[in-house]
Scaffold this motif. Structure first.
Motif, PDB file in Angstrom:
ATOM      1  N   THR A  70       1.142  -1.364  -0.008  1.00 12.43           N
ATOM      2  CA  THR A  70      -0.462  -0.047  -0.134  1.00 12.43           C
ATOM      3  C   THR A  70       1.065   1.217   0.098  1.00 12.43           C
ATOM      4  OG1 THR A  70      -1.684  -1.194   0.891  1.00 12.43           O
ATOM      5  CG2 THR A  70      -2.432   1.153   1.400  1.00 12.43           C
ATOM      6  N   VAL A  71       1.571   1.225   1.406  1.00  7.11           N
ATOM      7  CA  VAL A  71       2.789   2.408   0.735  1.00  7.11           C
ATOM      8  C   VAL A  71       3.424   2.808   0.042  1.00  7.11           C
ATOM      9  CG1 VAL A  71       4.751   3.847   1.935  1.00  7.11           C
ATOM     10  CG2 VAL A  71       3.156   2.475   3.521  1.00  7.11           C
ATOM     11  N   LEU A  72       3.550   1.523  -0.281  1.00  5.03           N
ATOM     12  CA  LEU A  72       4.954   1.763  -1.943  1.00  5.03           C
ATOM     13  C   LEU A  72       4.402   2.162  -3.707  1.00  5.03           C
ATOM     14  CD1 LEU A  72       7.197  -1.493  -1.075  1.00  5.03           C
ATOM     15  CD2 LEU A  72       7.686   0.993  -0.902  1.00  5.03           C
ATOM     16  N   GLY A  73       3.272   1.730  -3.332  1.00  8.23           N
ATOM     17  CA  GLY A  73       2.277   1.735  -4.539  1.00  8.23           C
ATOM     18  C   GLY A  73       1.717   2.645  -4.483  1.00  8.23           C
ATOM     19  N   THR A  74       1.319   3.591  -3.204  1.00  8.42           N
ATOM     20  CA  THR A  74       0.074   4.374  -3.624  1.00  8.42           C
ATOM     21  C   THR A  74       1.134   5.694  -3.301  1.00  8.42           C
ATOM     22  OG1 THR A  74      -0.230   4.290  -0.922  1.00  8.42           O
ATOM     23  CG2 THR A  74      -1.320   2.867  -3.045  1.00  8.42           C
ATOM     24  N   LYS A  75       2.059   5.868  -2.404  1.00  7.86           N
ATOM     25  CA  LYS A  75       2.492   6.880  -1.914  1.00  7.86           C
ATOM     26  C   LYS A  75       4.231   6.987  -1.842  1.00  7.86           C
ATOM     27  CE  LYS A  75       0.157   7.538   1.968  1.00  7.86           C
ATOM     28  NZ  LYS A  75      -0.429   8.092   3.516  1.00  7.86           N
ATOM     29  N   LEU A  76       5.271   6.101  -1.803  1.00  4.23           N
ATOM     30  CA  LEU A  76       6.350   6.248  -1.797  1.00  4.23           C
ATOM     31  C   LEU A  76       7.061   5.119  -2.624  1.00  4.23           C
ATOM     32  CD1 LEU A  76       8.919   8.748  -1.123  1.00  4.23           C
ATOM     33  CD2 LEU A  76       9.085   7.007   0.375  1.00  4.23           C
ATOM     34  N   PRO A  77       7.810   4.383  -3.609  1.00  6.36           N
ATOM     35  CA  PRO A  77       7.847   6.211  -4.652  1.00  6.36           C
ATOM     36  C   PRO A  77       6.158   5.882  -5.128  1.00  6.36           C
ATOM     37  CG  PRO A  77       9.132   3.968  -5.398  1.00  6.36           C
ATOM     38  CD  PRO A  77       8.136   3.417  -3.920  1.00  6.36           C
ATOM     39  N   GLY A  78       5.052   5.399  -4.988  1.00  2.00           N
ATOM     40  CA  GLY A  78       4.099   5.643  -5.908  1.00  2.00           C
ATOM     41  C   GLY A  78       3.265   4.817  -6.813  1.00  2.00           C
ATOM     42  N   PRO A  79       2.274   5.565  -7.463  1.00  2.00           N
ATOM     43  CA  PRO A  79       2.456   4.515  -8.985  1.00  2.00           C
ATOM     44  C   PRO A  79       2.728   4.612 -10.215  1.00  2.00           C
ATOM     45  CG  PRO A  79       0.412   6.499  -7.824  1.00  2.00           C
ATOM     46  CD  PRO A  79       1.530   6.277  -7.295  1.00  2.00           C
ATOM     47  N   GLY A  80       3.667   3.727 -10.554  1.00  2.00           N
ATOM     48  CA  GLY A  80       4.198   3.776 -11.937  1.00  2.00           C
ATOM     49  C   GLY A  80       5.549   3.191 -11.248  1.00  2.00           C
ATOM     50  N   CYS A  81       5.770   3.007 -10.078  1.00  2.00           N
ATOM     51  CA  CYS A  81       6.802   2.347  -9.428  1.00  2.00           C
ATOM     52  C   CYS A  81       6.171   0.202  -9.792  1.00  2.00           C
ATOM     53  CB  CYS A  81       7.518   2.268  -8.370  1.00  2.00           C
ATOM     54  SG  CYS A  81       5.962   1.583  -6.565  1.00  2.00           S
ATOM     55  N   ILE A  82       7.363  -0.738 -10.089  1.00  2.00           N
ATOM     56  CA  ILE A  82       7.291  -1.242  -9.668  1.00  2.00           C
ATOM     57  C   ILE A  82       8.082  -2.880  -8.565  1.00  2.00           C
ATOM     58  CG2 ILE A  82       7.659  -4.154 -11.263  1.00  2.00           C
ATOM     59  CD1 ILE A  82       6.118  -2.291 -12.820  1.00  2.00           C
ATOM     60  N   TYR A  83       7.696  -3.293  -8.549  1.00  2.00           N
ATOM     61  CA  TYR A  83       7.834  -3.735  -7.015  1.00  2.00           C
ATOM     62  C   TYR A  83       8.835  -5.341  -7.630  1.00  2.00           C
ATOM     63  CZ  TYR A  83       6.606  -4.647  -1.889  1.00  2.00           C
ATOM     64  OH  TYR A  83       6.232  -4.801  -0.797  1.00  2.00           O
ATOM     65  N   LEU A  84       9.732  -5.067  -6.800  1.00  2.00           N
ATOM     66  CA  LEU A  84      11.337  -6.328  -7.271  1.00  2.00           C
ATOM     67  C   LEU A  84      11.441  -7.367  -6.426  1.00  2.00           C
ATOM     68  CD1 LEU A  84      13.628  -4.166 -10.028  1.00  2.00           C
ATOM     69  CD2 LEU A  84      11.660  -5.151 -10.890  1.00  2.00           C
ATOM     70  N   ALA A  85      11.337  -7.142  -5.315  1.00  2.00           N
ATOM     71  CA  ALA A  85      11.460  -8.031  -4.127  1.00  2.00           C
ATOM     72  C   ALA A  85      11.422  -7.680  -2.768  1.00  2.00           C
ATOM     73  CB  ALA A  85      13.338  -7.901  -4.001  1.00  2.00           C
ATOM     74  N   GLN A  86      10.587  -8.175  -1.837  1.00  2.00           N
ATOM     75  CA  GLN A  86      10.865  -7.811  -0.042  1.00  2.00           C
ATOM     76  C   GLN A  86      11.324  -9.024   0.402  1.00  2.00           C
ATOM     77  OE1 GLN A  86       8.489  -5.041   0.933  1.00  2.00           O
ATOM     78  NE2 GLN A  86       8.897  -5.702   2.592  1.00  2.00           N
TER      79      GLN A  86
END
Length: 142
Positions: A70-86
């Protein structure tokens, strides 16, 4: 619903952070069990959970971890970023009614590869229950 584009690589720097908070409900746990297929009774059965080290039902670890998305996809970096690893390290249980605060903080920006590394932390009442590190691909400015 469109959030527009999030941050571009050139706008990011170590130390930037963002958070979301969510109170975990019984409905959240039930829906996650149905969606994921993880019907472990420690999440769904009060009687079973009472006999565990937790003494009551707990939320799925990946339900808690989904708040990083939620944080990564909507705030930081936000929309347009792509998850590579967690990476994830589970540190404590999350119970129904707990307010979980998920925070992601940039630790490194690799301008050459277009990658951003973030430290991720979920806490309940200021105590870490889940931590990890995310690697994201982030667009450059057009």
């Amino acid at each position: 619903m469109s959030l527009g584009h999030g941050y571009y690589l050139e706008d990011l720097s170590p130390g930037m952070e963002a958070s979301v908070s969510k109170t975990i409900t019984d409905a959240d746990i039930t829906a996650f069990a149905e969606l994921s297929g993880d019907v472990n009774p420690v999440h769904l059965d009060d009687g079973f959970a009472a006999g565990t080290i937790f003494k009551k039902r707990i939320a799925h670890g990946f339900l808690t971890g989904a708040l990083f998305s939620t944080v990564l996809g909507t705030k930081l970096p936000g929309p347009g970023c792509i998850y590579l690893a967690q990476g994830l390290k589970f540190r404590g249980p999350v119970y129904i009614g707990d307010e979980v605060v998920a925070t992601c903080k940039i630790t490194a920006v690799d301008a050459e590869k277009g990658r951003v590394t973030l430290a991720c932390d979920c806490s309940v009442n200021g105590k870490t229950v889940l931590e990890g590190e995310a690697l994201m691909m982030v667009d450059r400015k057009p």
